[in-house]
Design an enzyme around this catalytic site. Sequence first.
Site, PDB file in Angstrom:
ATOM      1  N   ASP A 121       0.736  -1.282   0.058  1.00 51.12           N
ATOM      2  CA  ASP A 121      -0.046  -0.006   0.010  1.00 51.12           C
ATOM      3  C   ASP A 121       0.733   1.056   0.236  1.00 51.12           C
ATOM      4  O   ASP A 121       0.594   2.282  -0.486  1.00 51.12           O
ATOM      5  CB  ASP A 121      -0.827   0.083   1.315  1.00 51.12           C
ATOM      6  N   ASP A 205      -2.620   4.667  -2.939  1.00 51.61           N
ATOM      7  CA  ASP A 205      -2.088   3.617  -2.499  1.00 51.61           C
ATOM      8  C   ASP A 205      -1.312   3.012  -3.560  1.00 51.61           C
ATOM      9  O   ASP A 205      -1.914   2.904  -4.576  1.00 51.61           O
ATOM     10  CB  ASP A 205      -2.872   2.756  -1.811  1.00 51.61           C
ATOM     11  N   HIS A 254      -7.487  -1.309  -4.280  1.00 51.14           N
ATOM     12  CA  HIS A 254      -6.297  -2.033  -4.326  1.00 51.14           C
ATOM     13  C   HIS A 254      -6.846  -3.112  -5.762  1.00 51.14           C
ATOM     14  O   HIS A 254      -7.821  -3.722  -5.467  1.00 51.14           O
ATOM     15  CB  HIS A 254      -5.877  -2.956  -3.180  1.00 51.14           C
ATOM     16  N   ASP A 256      -5.212  -5.676  -6.724  1.00 51.80           N
ATOM     17  CA  ASP A 256      -4.489  -6.888  -6.481  1.00 51.80           C
ATOM     18  C   ASP A 256      -5.427  -8.098  -5.708  1.00 51.80           C
ATOM     19  O   ASP A 256      -4.962  -9.330  -5.499  1.00 51.80           O
ATOM     20  CB  ASP A 256      -3.162  -6.852  -5.805  1.00 51.80           C
ATOM     21  N   CYS A 361      -0.437  -7.964  -0.830  1.00 52.04           N
ATOM     22  CA  CYS A 361      -0.396  -6.968  -0.127  1.00 52.04           C
ATOM     23  C   CYS A 361       0.661  -6.757   1.037  1.00 52.04           C
ATOM     24  O   CYS A 361       1.256  -5.406   1.042  1.00 52.04           O
ATOM     25  CB  CYS A 361      -2.001  -6.960   0.747  1.00 52.04           C
TER      26      CYS A 361
HETATM   27  N1  NVA Z   1     -10.782  -4.447  -1.831  1.00 52.24           N
HETATM   28  C1  NVA Z   1      -9.929  -5.345  -1.620  1.00 52.24           C
HETATM   29  C2  NVA Z   1      -9.003  -5.134  -0.601  1.00 52.24           C
HETATM   30  C3  NVA Z   1      -7.620  -5.955  -0.744  1.00 52.24           C
HETATM   31  C4  NVA Z   1      -6.702  -5.638   0.092  1.00 52.24           C
HETATM   32  C5  NVA Z   1     -10.962  -6.863  -1.156  1.00 52.24           C
HETATM   33  O1  NVA Z   1     -11.151  -6.859  -0.051  1.00 52.24           O
HETATM   34  O2  NVA Z   1     -10.753  -7.676  -2.033  1.00 52.24           O
END
Ligand code: NVA
Length: 382
Positions: A121, A205, A254, A256, A361
Amino acid sequence: MTELTTYKSLKNTTSIVCTYNEWDPLEEIIVGRIDGAVVPHLTREFKTFAKPEYWDFFRQYGGKPYPQELFKKGVQALNNLQKTLEDQGIVVKRPDVIDFTKTYKTLDFESCGFNSGNARDFLLVIGDEIIESPMAYRCRYFEFQAYRSLIKDYFNKGARWTAAPKCTMADAMYDQKFPVTDVEESKKWISSGRYITTEYEPCFDGADFTRFGRDILVSRSLVTNNFGIEWMRRHLGPDYRIHVVRFQDDSPMHMDTTWVPIAEGMVLTCPERPCLDQHILDMFEKSGWEVHTPPAGLCPSHIPLHLTSRWLSMNTVVIDKERILVEASEEPTIKFLKKLGFKPIAVDINHFFPFGGGLHCSTCDVRRKGTLKSYFNNIEMI
Ligand code: NVA
């Protein structure tokens, strides 16, 4: 898949810090740490991250250390990750321990910290440059201090170092009308392009950016605003193309767990968060990329305070063409990756989930063996 494209190699890998994408062979990585962690206060912006069923926990523990059992297992989870990486021959570095329980006061607000478990992040490495992200949460204001010893060391060994303009995090940075307590209403706001963060000052981030060599995808999210994206576009200049991409996502934060490259020419797409931009889908298709849909993550029910979605199953770390790190309990994903030709390496990291992230992460790749390439055909330079 078809031949991707010819490319121009602009940089080499002589720097101690050097990564251009998510899949070139990994040599060195940072794994975050949660020593010194504190439960953040349930501020308005933090409510957009923590699920309402956990708000009582944050009300009870806000400003205090985590319950011991939860904390110890979280520490162990990141130690498991470090060991797994080292066993695979990867150099692992860890940030310093910071006492996040300390209360701090700026000209605009007062807060305690959070943790430095999610290196992705805060740190964004593009080529030989380490960029410190201007994060949006007040409880993350001092997270940078955990990484400064490492960054100074990398700088002394030749890396470039940039801190994006730090946010004041004044009240004007948060939309005071954003309906944080009304989930349905906040979904409507987000689908119409309004978020808890305003455009008062740039914020982003690192985890909202996904690197594909010369092309970098980014999403406007709860913590990354258009001002921040524009800052990055101008900062990186003409060597890189920044593509803003939208996904169907009620709580975007994010990339990922949503759109995850796992090899040159291969990306995973989250079936619950499809890409909404046809031109991005075309860009991948026309360049011969395979877009695969993984099975749903299991979201283990024995993990309390599971802050993120079940799609942490997609939150993988690529070591090379064969090896990819996956959370150990995610058997359907492991099987799926085997079918795609990988040799997945299982890591028991799910007790880190209460601290806000998963494998990708919690890491920041520092060096991968590769050069700057273009993986997409017929893209106009900006
Ligand atoms: N929005 C994402 C955050 C990942 C760190 C999720 O909850 O899948």
